[in-house]
Design a protein around this motif. Sequence first.
Motif, mmCIF file in Angstrom:
data_model
loop_
_atom_site.group_PDB
_atom_site.id
_atom_site.type_symbol
_atom_site.label_atom_id
_atom_site.label_comp_id
_atom_site.label_asym_id
_atom_site.label_seq_id
_atom_site.Cartn_x
_atom_site.Cartn_y
_atom_site.Cartn_z
ATOM 1 N N LEU A 191 0.773 -1.256 -0.137
ATOM 2 C CA LEU A 191 0.063 -0.300 0.118
ATOM 3 C C LEU A 191 1.037 1.830 -0.271
ATOM 4 O O LEU A 191 0.012 2.125 -0.347
ATOM 5 N N GLU A 192 2.328 0.937 -0.719
ATOM 6 C CA GLU A 192 3.376 2.603 -0.138
ATOM 7 C C GLU A 192 3.133 3.103 -1.556
ATOM 8 O O GLU A 192 2.549 2.267 -2.326
ATOM 9 N N PRO A 193 3.347 4.421 -1.530
ATOM 10 C CA PRO A 193 2.373 5.099 -2.346
ATOM 11 C C PRO A 193 3.532 4.991 -3.345
ATOM 12 O O PRO A 193 4.416 4.623 -3.074
ATOM 13 N N PRO A 194 3.151 4.917 -4.648
ATOM 14 C CA PRO A 194 4.164 5.391 -5.767
ATOM 15 C C PRO A 194 5.486 6.057 -5.544
ATOM 16 O O PRO A 194 5.188 7.471 -4.801
ATOM 17 N N PRO A 195 5.987 5.800 -5.905
ATOM 18 C CA PRO A 195 7.669 6.973 -5.729
ATOM 19 C C PRO A 195 7.147 8.386 -7.407
ATOM 20 O O PRO A 195 7.220 8.226 -8.173
ATOM 21 N N ARG A 196 7.009 8.938 -6.537
ATOM 22 C CA ARG A 196 7.242 10.507 -7.369
ATOM 23 C C ARG A 196 7.757 10.819 -8.735
ATOM 24 O O ARG A 196 9.123 10.483 -8.143
ATOM 25 N N ASN A 197 7.766 11.165 -9.756
ATOM 26 C CA ASN A 197 8.432 11.557 -10.780
ATOM 27 C C ASN A 197 9.400 12.785 -10.186
ATOM 28 O O ASN A 197 8.576 13.703 -10.074
ATOM 29 N N SER A 198 10.071 12.559 -10.519
ATOM 30 C CA SER A 198 11.242 13.943 -10.429
ATOM 31 C C SER A 198 11.619 15.029 -11.686
ATOM 32 O O SER A 198 11.643 14.809 -12.462
ATOM 33 N N THR A 199 10.795 16.121 -10.948
ATOM 34 C CA THR A 199 10.857 17.224 -12.128
ATOM 35 C C THR A 199 12.291 18.590 -11.589
ATOM 36 O O THR A 199 11.528 18.811 -12.069
ATOM 37 N N ALA A 200 12.554 17.703 -11.493
ATOM 38 C CA ALA A 200 14.518 18.775 -10.611
ATOM 39 C C ALA A 200 14.681 18.775 -12.493
ATOM 40 O O ALA A 200 14.991 17.827 -12.988
ATOM 41 N N SER A 201 15.266 20.025 -12.115
ATOM 42 C CA SER A 201 16.639 20.707 -14.018
ATOM 43 C C SER A 201 16.940 20.092 -13.711
ATOM 44 O O SER A 201 18.061 19.505 -12.383
ATOM 45 N N PRO A 202 18.016 19.854 -14.951
ATOM 46 C CA PRO A 202 19.450 19.221 -14.487
ATOM 47 C C PRO A 202 20.599 19.807 -13.995
ATOM 48 O O PRO A 202 19.852 21.128 -14.211
ATOM 49 N N ALA A 203 21.302 19.549 -12.751
ATOM 50 C CA ALA A 203 22.538 20.322 -13.355
ATOM 51 C C ALA A 203 23.089 21.245 -14.397
ATOM 52 O O ALA A 203 22.895 20.241 -15.310
#
Length: 247
Positions: free
Chosen positions: A208-220
Amino acid sequence: MDELAAAAAAVGTTTETNADDGSEQRGPCGTVSVANASMEGVESTTEDKENNGGHAATGESGAGDPKAAVAVLLMKADLMFPEGHGAPRAFTRDGTAAKKTNELLENASAAIDKLFEQRGYDPKKPEQLKASLGYALDRYEATAYLVTGALHLLLLSPQEARAIGKRIANVIGMSGSVGAKLKALRKRGKAAAPQIAALLHAPATLNLEPPPRNSTASPAPPPAPPPPPVLLPPPAGRHTRIVGRAL
């Protein structure tokens, strides 16, 4: 008490509880009322039994969890998914939560199938469901909302419902880890009833763990270029001698 009596008692308790506060357990679309939420309304057809859809009417589960009865879950599902509301509603809690068993997963799936059938929803036409409900919903997501609601967990986000719904199918679906075993046992008939009941009442191995959130951070950003070299003047007192060829 067999499951029919347990389901009827659970529904009756819910009706009395809501009568005290003057409310009715009916969805805005009025598709499933308490009076209709009986085992007659969820009687398994030959096709249902073959597809593991709703064992409650077969009497194979013995004394199951009344909170996981198909009739009770069907009534709750009708309240959770109102038409024209714009989003699923939270599960209507009354008393204790259901147990996280394989029975709950299978009966929740059967209740959603019955709800879609009663409302005339075609699972192969998602645009039809969205037009009727006001929001997108498929059977996997609806089952996840219903199961987690029966466990008294917080209302899922659409992304969470989609992920958990697929996990439920991987457990209780036709080729799932439990669904495949149930299908094989049911082919043996009444002789396998004790094994079927034990498997249904066993704790469900559902993550029942939530799915991992998609990372929206911009690349370095790329590293800065090195600074240009510093040219130093020649040391004082030294002269550069130019040697040329005599003409």
